[in-house]
Design a protein around this motif. Structure first.
Motif, PDB file in Angstrom:
ATOM      1  N   HIS A 228      33.455  43.647  34.325  1.00 23.02           N
ATOM      2  CA  HIS A 228      33.359  42.309  33.733  1.00 23.02           C
ATOM      3  C   HIS A 228      34.237  41.296  34.465  1.00 23.02           C
ATOM      4  O   HIS A 228      34.576  40.247  33.905  1.00 23.02           O
ATOM      5  N   PHE A 229      34.618  41.608  35.696  1.00 25.25           N
ATOM      6  CA  PHE A 229      35.344  40.687  36.582  1.00 25.25           C
ATOM      7  C   PHE A 229      36.678  40.227  35.989  1.00 25.25           C
ATOM      8  O   PHE A 229      37.165  39.151  36.315  1.00 25.25           O
ATOM      9  N   VAL A 275      49.822  41.857  42.843  1.00 28.22           N
ATOM     10  CA  VAL A 275      49.777  40.520  43.437  1.00 28.22           C
ATOM     11  C   VAL A 275      49.947  39.447  42.357  1.00 28.22           C
ATOM     12  O   VAL A 275      50.716  38.495  42.521  1.00 28.22           O
ATOM     13  N   LEU A 276      49.251  39.600  41.229  1.00 28.75           N
ATOM     14  CA  LEU A 276      49.293  38.589  40.175  1.00 28.75           C
ATOM     15  C   LEU A 276      50.630  38.567  39.441  1.00 28.75           C
ATOM     16  O   LEU A 276      50.938  37.603  38.743  1.00 28.75           O
ATOM     17  N   SER A 277      51.419  39.620  39.575  1.00 27.81           N
ATOM     18  CA  SER A 277      52.723  39.643  38.908  1.00 27.81           C
ATOM     19  C   SER A 277      53.775  38.861  39.670  1.00 27.81           C
ATOM     20  O   SER A 277      54.854  38.580  39.144  1.00 27.81           O
ATOM     21  N   GLU A 293      38.412  40.305  47.637  1.00 28.01           N
ATOM     22  CA  GLU A 293      37.168  39.983  46.930  1.00 28.01           C
ATOM     23  C   GLU A 293      37.359  40.107  45.420  1.00 28.01           C
ATOM     24  O   GLU A 293      36.884  39.261  44.647  1.00 28.01           O
ATOM     25  N   LEU A 294      38.066  41.149  44.997  1.00 26.28           N
ATOM     26  CA  LEU A 294      38.328  41.336  43.574  1.00 26.28           C
ATOM     27  C   LEU A 294      39.146  40.174  43.015  1.00 26.28           C
ATOM     28  O   LEU A 294      38.827  39.617  41.963  1.00 26.28           O
ATOM     29  N   LEU A 295      40.211  39.791  43.708  1.00 23.05           N
ATOM     30  CA  LEU A 295      41.050  38.682  43.277  1.00 23.05           C
ATOM     31  C   LEU A 295      40.262  37.378  43.198  1.00 23.05           C
ATOM     32  O   LEU A 295      40.367  36.622  42.225  1.00 23.05           O
ATOM     33  N   ALA A 298      37.752  37.566  40.286  1.00 21.27           N
ATOM     34  CA  ALA A 298      38.449  37.676  39.005  1.00 21.27           C
ATOM     35  C   ALA A 298      39.058  36.332  38.602  1.00 21.27           C
ATOM     36  O   ALA A 298      38.920  35.890  37.452  1.00 21.27           O
ATOM     37  N   LEU A 299      39.706  35.654  39.550  1.00 23.88           N
ATOM     38  CA  LEU A 299      40.308  34.361  39.244  1.00 23.88           C
ATOM     39  C   LEU A 299      39.239  33.319  38.934  1.00 23.88           C
ATOM     40  O   LEU A 299      39.450  32.429  38.098  1.00 23.88           O
ATOM     41  N   GLU A 300      38.089  33.446  39.558  1.00 21.14           N
ATOM     42  CA  GLU A 300      36.975  32.549  39.238  1.00 21.14           C
ATOM     43  C   GLU A 300      36.473  32.808  37.821  1.00 21.14           C
ATOM     44  O   GLU A 300      36.251  31.880  37.037  1.00 21.14           O
TER      45      GLU A 300
END
Length: 382
Positions: A228-229, A275-277, A293-295, A298-300
């Motif tokens: 679910h991204f 990375v997000l931490s 690609e995941l980041l 996901a952020l989108e």
């Protein structure tokens, strides 16, 4: 700031960055609404209560507190409903099960379970036991939501158990309960019976509840949320809370992921969380194109809505995997074949509109494409 707040605790660097961002905050009402929409208002409120930023007015703080209190009440209702499902439905019928996500995850990994908002209850049960479970639930006052027209008779319940992998009922307390017979689309990622057999008992409130082992749950969470991204921020809190728990064993998790052919997925999720931490994270501080690609997506998705998530879902190679690098050609070809065959899979709406005795249920399959075309044509006319 919401990315920073999507964890149980802030270290010194994260707290310093959060305070700096609070000073720049111009619209706390918009912040509250976005935090609500992304299911992280309770944890955001806890961080703000500890930070006490000067830019946050007492009025806005009180508004957040009032909303969080309503979430607490809802989550208590969810916990009680989970206990009632187990004590009133599953135990009397001696049905093996395992519950995952939601309230059991919050009770297990969050220092304050109410920090984790849970919309519903998810329970995996053997497909062959589904009809008697649904019969008892409907008799006890549970209301069908999906399918909404579900009738409490043996033929109807046997049909829905055979052809629908998730049946959703609403408890007498108004809580949605999803009864799953499978947690992936074609059964190639997870074997339902094996997961149920691995269940462990833990105390949730004043009831013993069957849950997945730590490693299995962490791998499932990574796979499910990636599917679910990572569109909801409380999923980031989940992965943070689970890694902070004393039971977390990174090597054990990766070994479990390897058994399910999900190691690449779990490794990418662990890197994304790392990375997000970072207080000043850099999208390109790594060399792994898969994490990039995941980041990016996901952020989108975290900033989009359900329409965007559906648009992203249309790009997925299969319904079970968001990215090509998660799976292999064999799995994708199998889904293409089974996906094509799914046009012949009857729905409960077919049965409801044209109830046939069991010996004639085979007719639904060859007539399914024609009946679906007629149904859509009729809807377009209106």
């Amino acid at each position: 700031m919401l990315l920073l707040f999507s964890r149980l605790e802030l270290d010194d660097a994260q707290a310093e960055m959060a305070m700096s961002l609070c000073e720049e905050m111009k619209d706390w009402e918009a912040f509250r609404q976005i935090a609500t929409h992304r299911f992280v208002l309770p944890i955001a409120y806890r961080h703000l209560r500890r930070l006490q930023p000067a830019s946050l007015s007492a009025e806005q703080m009180a508004k957040m507190r009032h909303q969080v209190m309503s979430y607490y009440q809802h989550d208590l209702n969810v916990m009680v409903s989970l206990r009632e499902v187990i004590q009133q439905l599953l135990r009397p019928l001696n049905i093996p099960y395992v519950t995952f996500k939601g309230p059991s995850l919050a009770a297990r990994y969050y220092d304050e379970p109410a920090m984790r908002f849970s919309r519903d209850i998810d329970i995996l049960v053997p497909r062959e036991r589904m009809p008697e479970l649904l019969a008892l639930a409907l008799a006890e006052g549970y209301r069908p939501l999906d399918p909404p027209e579900l009738a409490n008779n043996p033929i109807s319940l046997a049909f829905v158990a055979r052809y629908q992998k998730v049946v959703t009922l609403q408890s007498p307390r108004g809580i949605d309960v999803e009864f799953h017979s499978r947690i992936d689309n074609i059964g190639t990622v997870y074997d339902s019976r094996s997961l149920i057999d691995k269940a462990e008992l833990m105390r949730v409130g004043n009831a013993d509840v069957a849950v997945l082992p730590h490693d299995e749950l962490f791998v499932y969470i990574c796979w499910h949320h990636t599917k679910h991204f990572w569109s909801h921020l409380h999923w980031l809190v989940d992965i943070d809370a689970m890694q902070r728990h004393p039971s977390f064993d990174r090597e054990g998790v990766l070994a479990c992921a390897d058994r399910h052919e999900l190691k690449i997925t779990v490794e990418a999720c662990l890197k994304m969380a790392e990375v997000l931490s970072s207080p000043d994270f850099d999208f390109h501080c790594h060399t792994d194109a898969r994490v990039d690609e995941l980041l990016t997506l996901a952020l989108e998705a975290m900033q989009g809505d359900i329409k965007l998530e559906h648009e992203l879902a249309n790009r997925k190679p299969t319904p079970d995997f968001a990215f090509h690098w998660q799976t292999d050609r064999r799995h994708r070809l199998r889904w293409q074949l089974l996906g094509w065959l799914r046009i012949f899979r009857p729905s409960y709406a077919d049965y409801s509109e044209w109830p046939l005795p069991p010996r004639w249920h085979w007719l639904y399959r060859p007539l399914r494409p024609w009946r679906e075309s007629v149904r859509r044509w009729s809807q377009s006319r209106h």
